[in-house]
Design an enzyme around this catalytic site. Structure first.
Site, PDB file in Angstrom:
ATOM      1  N   SER A 141       0.874  -1.182   0.000  1.00 51.98           N
ATOM      2  CA  SER A 141       0.000   0.000   0.000  1.00 51.98           C
ATOM      3  C   SER A 141       0.902   1.220   0.000  1.00 51.98           C
ATOM      4  O   SER A 141       2.080   1.118   0.366  1.00 51.98           O
ATOM      5  CB  SER A 141      -0.839  -0.009   1.288  1.00 51.98           C
ATOM      6  OG  SER A 141      -1.500   1.224   1.478  1.00 51.98           O
ATOM      7  N   TYR A 154      -2.398  -1.501  10.359  1.00 51.13           N
ATOM      8  CA  TYR A 154      -2.319  -1.586   8.896  1.00 51.13           C
ATOM      9  C   TYR A 154      -0.978  -1.024   8.402  1.00 51.13           C
ATOM     10  O   TYR A 154      -0.290  -1.652   7.577  1.00 51.13           O
ATOM     11  CB  TYR A 154      -3.491  -0.804   8.292  1.00 51.13           C
ATOM     12  CG  TYR A 154      -3.673  -0.949   6.805  1.00 51.13           C
ATOM     13  CD1 TYR A 154      -4.390  -2.017   6.271  1.00 51.13           C
ATOM     14  CD2 TYR A 154      -3.159  -0.005   5.920  1.00 51.13           C
ATOM     15  CE1 TYR A 154      -4.584  -2.152   4.907  1.00 51.13           C
ATOM     16  CE2 TYR A 154      -3.342  -0.125   4.549  1.00 51.13           C
ATOM     17  CZ  TYR A 154      -4.063  -1.197   4.047  1.00 51.13           C
ATOM     18  OH  TYR A 154      -4.249  -1.315   2.691  1.00 51.13           O
TER      19      TYR A 154
HETATM   20  P1  NAD Z   1     -11.455  -6.216  -0.584  1.00 49.15           P
HETATM   21  O1  NAD Z   1     -12.089  -6.113   0.775  1.00 49.15           O
HETATM   22  O2  NAD Z   1     -12.254  -5.873  -1.786  1.00 49.15           O
HETATM   23  O3  NAD Z   1     -10.867  -7.676  -0.793  1.00 49.15           O
HETATM   24  C1  NAD Z   1     -10.169  -8.347   0.234  1.00 49.15           C
HETATM   25  C2  NAD Z   1     -10.022  -9.793  -0.153  1.00 49.15           C
HETATM   26  O4  NAD Z   1      -9.394 -10.464   0.963  1.00 49.15           O
HETATM   27  C3  NAD Z   1     -11.367 -10.496  -0.383  1.00 49.15           C
HETATM   28  O5  NAD Z   1     -11.239 -11.428  -1.436  1.00 49.15           O
HETATM   29  C4  NAD Z   1     -11.600 -11.231   0.927  1.00 49.15           C
HETATM   30  O6  NAD Z   1     -12.413 -12.391   0.784  1.00 49.15           O
HETATM   31  C5  NAD Z   1     -10.180 -11.611   1.289  1.00 49.15           C
HETATM   32  N1  NAD Z   1     -10.045 -11.963   2.699  1.00 49.15           N
HETATM   33  C6  NAD Z   1     -10.438 -11.258   3.785  1.00 49.15           C
HETATM   34  N2  NAD Z   1     -10.181 -11.962   4.902  1.00 49.15           N
HETATM   35  C7  NAD Z   1      -9.617 -13.139   4.493  1.00 49.15           C
HETATM   36  C8  NAD Z   1      -9.130 -14.280   5.178  1.00 49.15           C
HETATM   37  N3  NAD Z   1      -9.177 -14.371   6.508  1.00 49.15           N
HETATM   38  N4  NAD Z   1      -8.624 -15.301   4.446  1.00 49.15           N
HETATM   39  C9  NAD Z   1      -8.581 -15.238   3.087  1.00 49.15           C
HETATM   40  N5  NAD Z   1      -9.029 -14.162   2.382  1.00 49.15           N
HETATM   41  C10 NAD Z   1      -9.539 -13.137   3.094  1.00 49.15           C
HETATM   42  O7  NAD Z   1     -10.128  -5.325  -0.487  1.00 49.15           O
HETATM   43  P2  NAD Z   1      -9.190  -4.647  -1.596  1.00 49.15           P
HETATM   44  O8  NAD Z   1      -9.366  -3.185  -1.496  1.00 49.15           O
HETATM   45  O9  NAD Z   1      -9.320  -5.300  -2.901  1.00 49.15           O
HETATM   46  O10 NAD Z   1      -7.770  -4.946  -0.945  1.00 49.15           O
HETATM   47  C11 NAD Z   1      -6.898  -5.939  -1.433  1.00 49.15           C
HETATM   48  C12 NAD Z   1      -5.490  -5.625  -0.932  1.00 49.15           C
HETATM   49  O11 NAD Z   1      -5.073  -4.362  -1.447  1.00 49.15           O
HETATM   50  C13 NAD Z   1      -5.350  -5.561   0.578  1.00 49.15           C
HETATM   51  O12 NAD Z   1      -4.145  -6.144   1.003  1.00 49.15           O
HETATM   52  C14 NAD Z   1      -5.319  -4.066   0.838  1.00 49.15           C
HETATM   53  O13 NAD Z   1      -4.651  -3.740   2.021  1.00 49.15           O
HETATM   54  C15 NAD Z   1      -4.583  -3.572  -0.389  1.00 49.15           C
HETATM   55  N6  NAD Z   1      -4.807  -2.158  -0.682  1.00 49.15           N
HETATM   56  C16 NAD Z   1      -6.038  -1.708  -1.007  1.00 49.15           C
HETATM   57  C17 NAD Z   1      -6.193  -0.357  -1.253  1.00 49.15           C
HETATM   58  C18 NAD Z   1      -7.523   0.226  -1.638  1.00 49.15           C
HETATM   59  O14 NAD Z   1      -7.619   1.453  -1.714  1.00 49.15           O
HETATM   60  N7  NAD Z   1      -8.533  -0.559  -1.902  1.00 49.15           N
HETATM   61  C19 NAD Z   1      -5.114   0.519  -1.172  1.00 49.15           C
HETATM   62  C20 NAD Z   1      -3.876   0.005  -0.831  1.00 49.15           C
HETATM   63  C21 NAD Z   1      -3.726  -1.333  -0.586  1.00 49.15           C
END
Ligand code: NAD
Length: 259
Positions: A141, A154
């Protein structure tokens, strides 16, 4: 990239699903993972297979536990006999001032956003080195590079995964294995949507103010980044053009970390 096998944690939603789609479009077979409703994931799995002509399987392994990595990598080995690409993407968020931050939330975030990547990496790196080719892509991130208040667990986990990325990159560089972190700014996904009410509460703002004055305030483009942009970079990192890119933390953050 045909006949390559990619394991993508947390690929039943958001960025992970977008990356699974991008890698499948490039010809890879996919091992999906996540905890969304099984019927929704089954739909997404079939959709990947029918649109891209690849094979996709799905595991509900709970990546908060070390056994989750064993289960997930086990399914990949049973189905395809190897893992060429590992994308550590599953992640959660919790927003609270540090003095009130619940211990169980701290532990859950460290387990899923950091330790899971250690266990999956341990499970696949030996095979990658033996075959002389591999890609590990950790979804960190912008919070792996800079901090924001109220996100202690986080930010700690994401800084940690950038460190893990660099270390494993050094250990595997001579074996044709690259290890990189993608550092997204705000991408419009369920993870972001869900943290808006808590951020509003912690800062005493309306939800609209949080979007404009907190989230996009730091992102100079004033736009959410997209899932497709993350997928495009992941596919590039798997290509031969990226053979010499390893140990990096690549921001895709609309200029956020240029501040
Ligand atoms: P999201 O909530 O849409 O997806 C999260 C995924 O993780 C889902 O498929 C969920 O089922 C899975 N998950 C949650 N708990 C779990 C567990 N215990 N075991 C297995 N799978 C599990 O989130 P996203 O925004 O797509 O985020 C994905 C990644 O990107 C994360 O690591 C997040 O920190 C990172 N990220 C997101 C953003 C953003 O703005 N969306 C920014 C920076 C980093």
């Amino acid at each position: 990239m045909e006949n390559k096998v990619a394991v993508v944690t947390g690929s039943s939603s958001g960025i992970g699903l977008g990356i699974a789609d991008g890698l499948a479009a490039a010809g890879m077979n996919i091992v999906m993972n996540g905890i969304e409703a099984p019927e929704d994931v089954e739909q997404a799995r079939k959709d990947l297979e029918s649109r891209h002509g690849i094979k996709a399987v799905y595991s509900r392994a709970n990546m908060m536990k070390p056994e989750g990595a064993t289960e997930l990598i086990g399914l990949a080995m049973e189905t395809f006999g190897k893992v060429d690409v590992l994308v550590n993407n599953a992640g959660i968020q919790y927003v609270s001032p540090v003095e009130d931050f619940p211990d169980d939330k701290w532990q859950a975030i460290i387990n899923l956003n950091l330790s899971a990547a250690f266990y999956t990496t341990k499970g696949v790196i030996g095979g990658m080195k033996e075959r002389g080719w591999g890609r590990i892509i950790n979804i960190a991130s912008a919070h792996g590079l800079v901090a924001s208040p109220f996100k202690s667990a986080y930010v700690a986990a994401k800084h940690g995964i950038v460190g893990l990325t660099k270390t494993v990159a050094l250990e595997s560089a001579e074996y044709g294995v690259t290890v990189n972190a993608i550092c997204p700014g705000y991408v419009w996904t369920p993870l972001v949507e869900k943290q808006i009410p808590d951020t509003a509460k912690a800062r005493g703002m309306t939800e609209e103010q949080v979007k404009r004055d907190v989230l996009l305030a730091a992102q100079p483009t004033k736009k959410f980044a997209t899932v497709e942009e993350m997928a495009g970079l992941a596919v590039f990192l798997c290509s031969d053009s990226a053979n010499s890119i390893t140990g990096t933390a690549l921001p895709v953050d609309g200029g956020w970390t240029a501040h």
